[in-house]
Design an enzyme around this catalytic site. Structure first.
Site, mmCIF file in Angstrom:
data_model
loop_
_atom_site.group_PDB
_atom_site.id
_atom_site.type_symbol
_atom_site.label_atom_id
_atom_site.label_comp_id
_atom_site.label_asym_id
_atom_site.label_seq_id
_atom_site.Cartn_x
_atom_site.Cartn_y
_atom_site.Cartn_z
ATOM 1 N N LYS A 53 -98.153 -1.378 72.640
ATOM 2 C CA LYS A 53 -99.338 -0.886 73.351
ATOM 3 C C LYS A 53 -100.427 -0.475 72.352
ATOM 4 O O LYS A 53 -101.607 -0.771 72.552
ATOM 5 C CB LYS A 53 -98.947 0.288 74.267
ATOM 6 C CG LYS A 53 -98.134 -0.183 75.464
ATOM 7 C CD LYS A 53 -97.408 0.916 76.233
ATOM 8 C CE LYS A 53 -96.477 0.282 77.270
ATOM 9 N NZ LYS A 53 -95.599 1.217 77.955
ATOM 10 N N GLN A 97 -94.456 7.273 78.596
ATOM 11 C CA GLN A 97 -93.426 6.231 78.548
ATOM 12 C C GLN A 97 -92.151 6.730 79.232
ATOM 13 O O GLN A 97 -91.656 7.810 78.946
ATOM 14 C CB GLN A 97 -93.160 5.858 77.076
ATOM 15 C CG GLN A 97 -92.213 4.691 76.875
ATOM 16 C CD GLN A 97 -92.765 3.367 77.376
ATOM 17 O OE1 GLN A 97 -93.960 3.115 77.335
ATOM 18 N NE2 GLN A 97 -91.891 2.518 77.873
ATOM 19 N N ASP A 120 -100.941 3.571 84.715
ATOM 20 C CA ASP A 120 -99.644 2.987 85.084
ATOM 21 C C ASP A 120 -99.548 2.753 86.596
ATOM 22 O O ASP A 120 -98.671 2.015 87.060
ATOM 23 C CB ASP A 120 -98.509 3.954 84.701
ATOM 24 C CG ASP A 120 -97.697 3.477 83.519
ATOM 25 O OD1 ASP A 120 -97.652 2.263 83.277
ATOM 26 O OD2 ASP A 120 -97.093 4.342 82.847
#
Ligand code: GUN
Length: 287
Positions: A53, A97, A120
């Protein structure tokens, strides 16, 4: 019949060039899209994903801030950090995460992220917006799958999509996204009876279960479009949830692993971050 291969790297590159133009435009207003990635603990797979990322941000000229926290961090401390990022003007997207350590309540952490920065697409407000077809951040992996399906040019309306797996990250949002595209959607999962009889009815079969090569040719209707979301490591080799060599002989389109859905996930994260930066910039201009 041998299936056409859907090349995720090609589709991802097309979307990245669109993202790149949008970033150039934002920079004219003095805005550099910024993504904060929070990693708790030292899970090797998570470390690898987070490094991908960061690299993607760098390649696109975006700002990224990686925050690595010890796995014993208190939940309150993690939430306080997210609250600070919610008010940080350099940051337009916040990603925590997953998975998080057991002592942390995932739901409380996700709910502490501002829905305006929820790149997300995991926040319940964002999921509600998606269900009701308001403008929303779509979760990156299912959003990437949608882009791959659209790239084939096949008509989605009226197709029977069967989703194998019902996780919050992939299966559930995937089904909703395809429902919004006017597919007829069926979910199957580990408790489903006669799973194979149902997958055999799929025009579009999406597999996200984390079981190497679980779906062989006997699960697939001839001519179906098969999308493999699985990433499994076997003896150092990456394989999907679909037995590619078998299924490519019956499907009309298929995604490979690696090189199918994988490259799309991070690309859609970058796209969501740019979308967040555009929306937050607009909000600021109006105020
Ligand atoms: N862990 C596995 N996939 C994902 C994802 O898409 N987002 C986050 N935040 N964590 C993950």
């Amino acid at each position: 019949m041998t299936a056409k291969i859907i090349d995720g790297k090609v589709v991802a590159a097309e979307i990245r060039s669109e993202i790149s133009m949008r970033i150039t435009e934002l920079k004219k207003y003095g805005v550099t899209p910024g993504l904060a990635v929070i990693l708790v603990g030292e899970d090797p797979a998570s470390q690898l994903y987070v490094s991908f990322k960061e690299k993607a941000c760098e390649e696109l000229g975006m700002y990224s801030r990686k925050m690595v926290l010890p796995d014993h961090i208190a939940q309150d401390e993690l939430i306080q950090l997210i609250e600070n990022l919610n008010h940080d003007d350099q940051i337009h997207g916040i990603l925590v995460q997953l998975p998080l350590p057991d002592h942390i309540d995932n739901n409380q952490v996700i709910e502490s992220i501002s829905p305006d920065k929820d790149v997300d697409g995991f926040h319940p407000i964002d999921l509600g917006r998606m269900v009701t077809r308001h403008d929303a951040f779509l979760s990156c992996t299912p959003y990437g799958v949608l882009k791959l399906l659209k790239h084939t040019g096949i008509e989605l309306e009226g197709k029977h999509a069967v989703i194998v797996g019902r996780s919050n990250i992939v299966g559930k949002p995937m089904g909703q996204i395809l429902l919004n595209e006017d597919c007829t959607v069926t979910f199957v999962h580990s408790k489903t009876k006669n799973l194979k009889e149902i997958t055999q009815l799929a025009d579009i079969l999406i597999v996200a279960i984390g079981s190497p090569k679980f779906i062989d040719a006997s699960y697939v209707k001839p001519g179906a479009v098969v999308i493999d979301v699985g990433i499994n490591k076997i003896l150092g080799k990456t394989v999907g949830d679909v037995d590619f060599d078998q299924v490519k002989e019956v499907a009309s389109y298929i995604t490979p692993v690696p090189g199918g859905v994988g490259p799309m996930t991070i690309t859609m994260l970058m796209r969501n971050t740019v979308k967040a930066a555009e929306a937050l910039n607009l909000k600021k201009q109006i105020q």
